[in-house]
Design a protein around this motif. Sequence first.
Motif, PDB file in Angstrom:
ATOM      1  N   UNK A  59       0.835  -1.202   0.000  1.00 52.94           N
ATOM      2  CA  UNK A  59       0.000   0.000   0.000  1.00 52.94           C
ATOM      3  C   UNK A  59       0.865   1.246   0.000  1.00 52.94           C
ATOM      4  N   UNK A  60       0.507   2.168  -0.878  1.00 53.11           N
ATOM      5  CA  UNK A  60       1.123   3.492  -0.882  1.00 53.11           C
ATOM      6  C   UNK A  60       0.068   4.450  -0.365  1.00 53.11           C
TER       7      UNK A  60
ATOM      8  N   UNK B 259      -1.392   8.021   0.922  1.00 52.98           N
ATOM      9  CA  UNK B 259      -1.229   9.471   0.864  1.00 52.98           C
ATOM     10  C   UNK B 259      -2.026  10.196   1.937  1.00 52.98           C
TER      11      UNK B 259
ATOM     12  N   UNK C 199      -2.953  11.447   5.627  1.00 53.74           N
ATOM     13  CA  UNK C 199      -2.134  11.735   6.818  1.00 53.74           C
ATOM     14  C   UNK C 199      -2.658  11.007   8.029  1.00 53.74           C
TER      15      UNK C 199
ATOM     16  N   UNK D 115      -1.954   7.072  10.331  1.00 55.42           N
ATOM     17  CA  UNK D 115      -1.220   5.814  10.455  1.00 55.42           C
ATOM     18  C   UNK D 115      -2.223   4.685  10.328  1.00 55.42           C
TER      19      UNK D 115
ATOM     20  N   UNK E 144       3.589  -1.034   3.815  1.00 55.92           N
ATOM     21  CA  UNK E 144       3.019   0.302   3.620  1.00 55.92           C
ATOM     22  C   UNK E 144       4.130   1.306   3.477  1.00 55.92           C
ATOM     23  N   UNK E 145       3.946   2.248   2.579  1.00 59.28           N
ATOM     24  CA  UNK E 145       4.804   3.426   2.516  1.00 59.28           C
ATOM     25  C   UNK E 145       3.891   4.639   2.615  1.00 59.28           C
TER      26      UNK E 145
ATOM     27  N   UNK F 265       3.217   8.661   2.234  1.00 57.08           N
ATOM     28  CA  UNK F 265       3.668   9.891   1.599  1.00 57.08           C
ATOM     29  C   UNK F 265       2.829  11.014   2.179  1.00 57.08           C
TER      30      UNK F 265
ATOM     31  N   UNK G  30       3.008  15.050   2.886  1.00 58.66           N
ATOM     32  CA  UNK G  30       3.740  16.302   2.727  1.00 58.66           C
ATOM     33  C   UNK G  30       3.764  17.111   4.007  1.00 58.66           C
TER      34      UNK G  30
ATOM     35  N   UNK H 144       4.035  16.019   7.021  1.00 61.24           N
ATOM     36  CA  UNK H 144       5.134  15.500   7.827  1.00 61.24           C
ATOM     37  C   UNK H 144       6.466  16.024   7.304  1.00 61.24           C
ATOM     38  N   UNK H 145       6.638  15.986   5.991  1.00 64.29           N
ATOM     39  CA  UNK H 145       7.906  16.449   5.399  1.00 64.29           C
ATOM     40  C   UNK H 145       8.142  17.920   5.730  1.00 64.29           C
ATOM     41  N   UNK H 146       7.112  18.727   5.590  1.00 67.53           N
ATOM     42  CA  UNK H 146       7.255  20.157   5.882  1.00 67.53           C
ATOM     43  C   UNK H 146       7.595  20.380   7.352  1.00 67.53           C
ATOM     44  N   UNK H 147       6.989  19.590   8.219  1.00 64.71           N
ATOM     45  CA  UNK H 147       7.249  19.785   9.640  1.00 64.71           C
ATOM     46  C   UNK H 147       8.665  19.363  10.016  1.00 64.71           C
TER      47      UNK H 147
END
Lengths: 228, 228
Positions: A176-177, A179, A181, A183, A192-193, A195, A197, A199-202
């Motif tokens: 599963x990918x 997107x 936000x 868990x 699972x991966x 993605x 954004x 989280x990345x920004x934070x």
Amino acid sequence: MTHSQRRRIPDAAVARLPVYLQILNNLHATNVARFSSDELAALAGVNAAKVRKDLSYLGSYGTRGVGYEVTYLIHQIRRELGLMREWNVVVVGAGNLGCALAKFGGFAPRGFPVVGIVDNDPKKIGQSTGALKVSDVRNLQKLVKDLEVTIGAITTSTSAAQSAADALIEAGITSILNFAPIVLAIPSSVSVRNVDLGVELQILSYYEQMRIEQSDSKSQQKSNAVPV
Amino acid sequence: MTHSQRRRIPDAAVARLPVYLQILNNLHATNVARFSSDELAALAGVNAAKVRKDLSYLGSYGTRGVGYEVTYLIHQIRRELGLMREWNVVVVGAGNLGCALAKFGGFAPRGFPVVGIVDNDPKKIGQSTGALKVSDVRNLQKLVKDLEVTIGAITTSTSAAQSAADALIEAGITSILNFAPIVLAIPSSVSVRNVDLGVELQILSYYEQMRIEQSDSKSQQKSNAVPV
DNA sequence: AGGGCTTCGTGCAGAATTTCACAAAGTTAA
DNA sequence: TTAACTTTGTGAAATTCTGCACGAAGCCCT
């Protein structure tokens, strides 16, 4: 146990192999035939020893004094990553992102054709996005079986993401990918991966603030050290 | 050096704090006032001791025998991640993804307003995307300075991504969110996070293949063990 | 007040990952 | 052939991350 499973590659190395592959494809496109671990390390922004160790998990495919062959290594990495075949993808959630993924032609040539997109909104079912028609999420199981789908991409709203995951797993999906936000609660037999954004920004925000605090404390002479 | 820099949080923990924050926000929205490390661990899919250790980097904000207060912990995580202020974002590349990011209203409420979008294509410059107008990449420096932008998102084509990064750094940006499938050459004073769906899919592919090989070797009785 | 119960904070050991450093193995040139 | 040079492959050390185990500290009930 006679060690029947193939030599396992450490997770950290697995996550770097796609990056190396990307770079090698570029080298190949510019007619570079050979590379050394130093060169690849510079291009990938990592340590040269790490490159050698990562590549050594594939086998001993380098030549001492010379380096590695681009095309041969591409082949080996593809084999190890399971890229010698195609992996069909189904998208769950026909919103902005979901439709964009379905329309975006960039995945099929890289071995991940999007073969279906589903939603539970009657207004969306039947609409066309690119070459695909949005189908009812209730057809998911049949779709996964008929088209031999192995990867599901979740692009629903956050609130619908968990039931989307449940439906995918029920249908037999094992990768599963995600997107959304959130868990996802998933059995350990499914990969699972995420993605996200936000989280990345934070994470960027943390290091940004860190830099600011450091330069602050440097510019004012009195240290504002906090006693431990 | 008098240890003037704040206690450093391990990178691995920094990457988890946004996930905890997300979960705590959900708890808060459902009127949950307190949580234990066990509960958060279950929701985040990690070990309870890890949760406690991660939270302990923020300070000793739990109460033994009771747990943690949701609102207080939200505040502390936000403080630590640098989320008590807004971080302005500029998007470089007004293609599909860039425009989608500019239009998407989901970042501003989370503290990352997109305040500008630039491109080098004369046909795109001047067009509106959401509330923003695409401006010339040559105005980047002024835009970054005037609007106090700290984060740049690169959504250009792969071939233009490095020069986009150069332009951002030249303009004074110190954090980059890169969507192009390329490893950017960047000074170590700048933070980068890469978002590459191709990489994610290929990682999934590896574990998918792994599972298939394992079940194969289990179903056939003769072990196909490879001599080491 | 005191005993029982719960949950945090953290020292420590073990696992995973990264990096160093160097022998091994190949190339090139005379 | 041999010597000089290059680059791999990999033990081993160093570092980072994880998870256990348990003392410490607070709540609740009698």
